[in-house]
Write a protein that holds these residues in place. Structure first.
Motif, mmCIF file in Angstrom:
data_model
loop_
_atom_site.group_PDB
_atom_site.id
_atom_site.type_symbol
_atom_site.label_atom_id
_atom_site.label_comp_id
_atom_site.label_asym_id
_atom_site.label_seq_id
_atom_site.Cartn_x
_atom_site.Cartn_y
_atom_site.Cartn_z
ATOM 1 N N SER A 51 8.311 -6.154 -10.070
ATOM 2 C CA SER A 51 8.966 -6.615 -11.304
ATOM 3 C C SER A 51 8.131 -6.371 -12.555
ATOM 4 O O SER A 51 8.545 -6.738 -13.658
ATOM 5 N N ALA A 52 6.949 -5.759 -12.410
ATOM 6 C CA ALA A 52 6.047 -5.552 -13.552
ATOM 7 C C ALA A 52 6.704 -4.669 -14.607
ATOM 8 O O ALA A 52 7.367 -3.677 -14.291
ATOM 9 N N LYS A 53 6.477 -5.021 -15.877
ATOM 10 C CA LYS A 53 7.067 -4.276 -16.984
ATOM 11 C C LYS A 53 6.027 -3.622 -17.883
ATOM 12 O O LYS A 53 6.311 -2.620 -18.531
ATOM 13 N N HIS A 54 4.810 -4.196 -17.952
ATOM 14 C CA HIS A 54 3.842 -3.708 -18.924
ATOM 15 C C HIS A 54 2.506 -3.289 -18.302
ATOM 16 O O HIS A 54 1.989 -2.222 -18.621
ATOM 17 N N ARG A 55 1.939 -4.119 -17.437
ATOM 18 C CA ARG A 55 0.591 -3.829 -16.948
ATOM 19 C C ARG A 55 0.375 -4.393 -15.551
ATOM 20 O O ARG A 55 0.928 -5.433 -15.193
ATOM 21 N N ILE A 56 -0.462 -3.692 -14.796
ATOM 22 C CA ILE A 56 -0.906 -4.151 -13.482
ATOM 23 C C ILE A 56 -2.384 -3.809 -13.360
ATOM 24 O O ILE A 56 -2.764 -2.636 -13.374
ATOM 25 N N TYR A 57 -3.215 -4.832 -13.247
ATOM 26 C CA TYR A 57 -4.653 -4.641 -13.046
ATOM 27 C C TYR A 57 -5.042 -5.379 -11.762
ATOM 28 O O TYR A 57 -4.923 -6.610 -11.688
ATOM 29 N N LEU A 58 -5.477 -4.623 -10.766
ATOM 30 C CA LEU A 58 -5.885 -5.211 -9.494
ATOM 31 C C LEU A 58 -7.389 -5.021 -9.329
ATOM 32 O O LEU A 58 -7.881 -3.884 -9.344
ATOM 33 N N CYS A 59 -8.103 -6.117 -9.157
ATOM 34 C CA CYS A 59 -9.552 -6.071 -8.978
ATOM 35 C C CYS A 59 -9.887 -6.687 -7.631
ATOM 36 O O CYS A 59 -9.607 -7.868 -7.391
ATOM 37 N N SER A 60 -10.472 -5.893 -6.737
ATOM 38 C CA SER A 60 -10.705 -6.340 -5.365
ATOM 39 C C SER A 60 -11.941 -5.665 -4.800
ATOM 40 O O SER A 60 -12.297 -4.554 -5.208
ATOM 41 N N LEU A 61 -12.589 -6.310 -3.862
ATOM 42 C CA LEU A 61 -13.726 -5.679 -3.199
ATOM 43 C C LEU A 61 -13.299 -4.356 -2.584
ATOM 44 O O LEU A 61 -14.002 -3.351 -2.679
ATOM 45 N N TYR A 62 -12.124 -4.347 -1.955
ATOM 46 C CA TYR A 62 -11.599 -3.101 -1.403
ATOM 47 C C TYR A 62 -10.094 -3.181 -1.204
ATOM 48 O O TYR A 62 -9.514 -4.266 -1.098
ATOM 49 N N VAL A 63 -9.475 -2.019 -1.193
ATOM 50 C CA VAL A 63 -8.082 -1.845 -0.760
ATOM 51 C C VAL A 63 -8.158 -0.934 0.456
ATOM 52 O O VAL A 63 -8.492 0.244 0.347
ATOM 53 N N GLN A 64 -7.871 -1.483 1.611
ATOM 54 C CA GLN A 64 -8.131 -0.805 2.872
ATOM 55 C C GLN A 64 -7.033 0.187 3.249
ATOM 56 O O GLN A 64 -5.841 -0.043 2.977
ATOM 57 N N ASN A 65 -7.435 1.261 3.891
ATOM 58 C CA ASN A 65 -6.491 2.236 4.423
ATOM 59 C C ASN A 65 -5.925 1.717 5.739
ATOM 60 O O ASN A 65 -6.332 2.124 6.831
ATOM 61 N N ASP A 66 -4.992 0.794 5.630
ATOM 62 C CA ASP A 66 -4.268 0.279 6.783
ATOM 63 C C ASP A 66 -2.847 -0.044 6.321
ATOM 64 O O ASP A 66 -2.454 0.307 5.198
ATOM 65 N N GLU A 67 -2.064 -0.714 7.148
ATOM 66 C CA GLU A 67 -0.658 -0.947 6.818
ATOM 67 C C GLU A 67 -0.495 -1.783 5.547
ATOM 68 O O GLU A 67 0.349 -1.483 4.687
ATOM 69 N N ALA A 68 -1.263 -2.847 5.413
ATOM 70 C CA ALA A 68 -1.141 -3.707 4.232
ATOM 71 C C ALA A 68 -1.608 -2.985 2.971
ATOM 72 O O ALA A 68 -0.963 -3.070 1.916
ATOM 73 N N GLY A 69 -2.737 -2.271 3.079
ATOM 74 C CA GLY A 69 -3.218 -1.523 1.937
ATOM 75 C C GLY A 69 -2.226 -0.455 1.511
ATOM 76 O O GLY A 69 -1.982 -0.252 0.313
ATOM 77 N N ALA A 70 -1.641 0.227 2.491
ATOM 78 C CA ALA A 70 -0.653 1.273 2.189
ATOM 79 C C ALA A 70 0.579 0.678 1.529
ATOM 80 O O ALA A 70 1.172 1.280 0.618
ATOM 81 N N GLU A 71 0.970 -0.507 1.971
ATOM 82 C CA GLU A 71 2.137 -1.167 1.391
ATOM 83 C C GLU A 71 1.902 -1.492 -0.087
ATOM 84 O O GLU A 71 2.785 -1.288 -0.929
ATOM 85 N N VAL A 72 0.716 -1.976 -0.409
ATOM 86 C CA VAL A 72 0.392 -2.315 -1.796
ATOM 87 C C VAL A 72 0.306 -1.050 -2.647
ATOM 88 O O VAL A 72 0.859 -0.984 -3.758
ATOM 89 N N MET A 73 -0.391 -0.030 -2.158
ATOM 90 C CA MET A 73 -0.519 1.205 -2.932
ATOM 91 C C MET A 73 0.838 1.872 -3.128
ATOM 92 O O MET A 73 1.131 2.391 -4.217
ATOM 93 N N GLU A 74 1.664 1.862 -2.112
ATOM 94 C CA GLU A 74 2.996 2.445 -2.243
ATOM 95 C C GLU A 74 3.814 1.677 -3.276
ATOM 96 O O GLU A 74 4.575 2.276 -4.064
ATOM 97 N N ALA A 75 3.661 0.351 -3.303
ATOM 98 C CA ALA A 75 4.364 -0.463 -4.300
ATOM 99 C C ALA A 75 3.912 -0.108 -5.711
ATOM 100 O O ALA A 75 4.731 -0.073 -6.646
ATOM 101 N N LEU A 76 2.622 0.175 -5.873
ATOM 102 C CA LEU A 76 2.107 0.557 -7.184
ATOM 103 C C LEU A 76 2.669 1.896 -7.635
ATOM 104 O O LEU A 76 3.093 2.060 -8.786
ATOM 105 N N TYR A 77 2.674 2.871 -6.744
ATOM 106 C CA TYR A 77 3.211 4.188 -7.098
ATOM 107 C C TYR A 77 4.720 4.110 -7.379
ATOM 108 O O TYR A 77 5.229 4.787 -8.278
ATOM 109 N N THR A 78 5.421 3.282 -6.636
ATOM 110 C CA THR A 78 6.864 3.108 -6.863
ATOM 111 C C THR A 78 7.127 2.484 -8.220
ATOM 112 O O THR A 78 8.033 2.901 -8.954
#
Length: 461
Positions: free
Chosen positions: A47-74
């Motif tokens: 639902s983001a309209k203007h900005r998304i800033y995610l700060c994390s120790l890591y975003v892992q290459n697994d199912e959950a990480g892929a789901e989040v990254m795919e949501a960002l690209y979408t």
């Protein structure tokens, strides 16, 4: 004009005068589980309209990480004007998992995955590596908090399957949502000004990643600059409570290195306690300053609850029947610390003034951090309250002041959900001794203690 947030809690000053950003109670929401947190995060990104800033120790290459990254690209594809930035630790992103073997000539770590995603999606979601220190052992990006439009989503959790309960197991953390444009902009401004503009910071989603050794001088300068960095917000938003009753508010804090503002605030908050302290930490390894303030609070008659993970709920725990790894001795080191502390305070335990609780829920793990003081202060943080957090890592926190207890129901619900899976230590002798540990652990801890390397381990792990 902006002013730095540099006035800390001080027992000699009224805590009602702490600079803060006013909040509305209905703009604060506490979630109680990792799966709910994952669903909310994905909902907010969509639902983001203007900005998304995610700060994390890591975003892992697994199912959950892929789901989040795919949501960002979408989200970026649907709204090309979206301002998106993902920040992760520089070192953590470029290595494999602990114990993972590296193939000759093969790039490991999540950085290679970020680059693959960027090629597939034609960029759009920049991933920045933040090098807090020249070596991961001596400092990482432990800054927490996602900003999506004017919503701050704060948790100690990183992004992977277990933190987001994508599969069977989960790692329990704390999850807070605050709708507040001033707080959101304050946190984004810090990222833009103090992190993304630094010469030591580079994109990890691009193939041309410099070697760490080639930017060591930049990293050293960056760390020195971070020691002076503060959250800032406009003067009119600084709480002035001298003439009006205190109201619900939040103070963002940040720090890296010895005696930083966040460390001082934690210690002074404990020092100012009058009736109750509740502490959550996954690794029982308090810095001396925190131990000192807890001891003083007990002497003042303050009721103290400390909730820690059972050693089997530690993310480094490996069952004895599996092959031994040196890192798997850490949960036992923490239990040795806890037993020593409990023994020294057995009288307080018997008086029920000190309550030590061990969290355990099957094969799931525990990652909660934070403080509650006198039912009017709550510290939301990724700080583990250990020597590493106090000296090495870049840490932050949100200190909520709730003098009228507008968030009491949420506070009680969160604490109840935590305590549900805990057992109370009634006697220090209920905790195992070193001689009771599996043989490889016992031998290692004995050897470390003999040459005093256990003290070094407590400081950096």
């Amino acid at each position: 004009m902006k002013y730095p947030l540099m006035r800390y809690l001080n027992p000699r000053l009224s805590t009602d005068q702490l600079p803060a950003i006013p909040l509305q109670a209905d703009a604060v929401r506490t979630l109680l589980g990792a799966a709910e947190y994952r669903e909310e995060l994905l909902k907010q990104i969509a639902s983001a309209k203007h900005r998304i800033y995610l700060c994390s120790l890591y975003v892992q290459n697994d199912e959950a990480g892929a789901e989040v990254m795919e949501a960002l690209y979408t989200a970026k594809a649907a709204r090309p004007s979206l301002d998106i930035a993902v920040l992760v630790d520089w070192h953590r992103a470029q290595r494999g998992l602990i114990g993972e073997r590296r193939q000759a000539g093969q790039q490991t770590g999540n950085a290679a995955w970020y680059q693959k995603l960027s090629r597939v999606h034609a960029e759009g979601v920049p991933v920045y590596g933040i090098p807090v220190q020249t070596s991961e052992l001596f400092g990482v990006l432990h800054l927490k908090g996602f900003v999506i439009d004017d919503v701050v989503i704060y948790s100690g959790a990183s992004i992977n399957n277990v933190y987001l309960h994508k599969q069977e197991k989960y790692r329990h953390d704390r999850y807070l949502l605050i709708q507040n444009s001033v707080l959101a902009t304050t946190m984004v401004d810090f990222i833009r000004q103090h992190l993304l503009l630094a010469s030591a910071v580079h994109r990890l989603d691009k193939a041309e990643i410099p070697a760490t050794r080639s930017i060591r001088n930049d990293i050293r300068r960056f760390r020195e600059q971070l020691k002076k960095a503060r959250y800032q917000f406009n003067e009119q938003f600084i709480g002035q409570y001298s003439e009006t009753p205190p109201a619900l508010s939040v103070t963002p804090l940040v720090g890296v290195g010895k005696n930083n503002p966040l460390n001082k605030a934690i210690c002074q908050l404990l020092a100012a306690s009058k009736s109750q302290i509740i502490i959550c930490t996954p690794y029982f390894n308090f810095p001396r300053a925190v131990t000192r303030e807890v001891n003083r609070a007990l002497k003042r008659g303050v009721s103290v609850d400390i909730i820690v993970g059972d050693k089997v709920a530690n993310d480094f725990f490996i069952p004895p029947e599996q092959p031994f790894k040196v890192i798997s001795a850490l949960p036992y080191l923490y239990e040795v610390n806890l037993r020593r502390f409990a023994k020294a305070h057995q009288q307080d335990i018997q008086k029920n003034q000190l309550r030590l609780r061990l969290w355990k829920d099957g094969e799931n793990t525990y990652h909660l951090k934070g403080l509650w003081v006198d039912q009017c202060y709550a510290l939301m943080t990724g700080n583990n309250l250990n020597p590493r957090a106090f000296r090495l890592d870049l840490e932050n926190a949100l200190l909520i002041h709730d003098p009228q207890q507008e968030l009491l129901a949420q506070r009680n619900a969160e604490l109840a959900s935590i305590v549900e899976h805990t057992t109370l230590i009634s006697d220090y002798r209920s905790l195992q001794k070193v001689k009771d540990y599996p043989e490889p652990v016992r031998k290692l801890l004995t050897r470390l203690s003999t040459i005093r390397l256990d003290r070094l381990a407590y400081r950096v792990l």
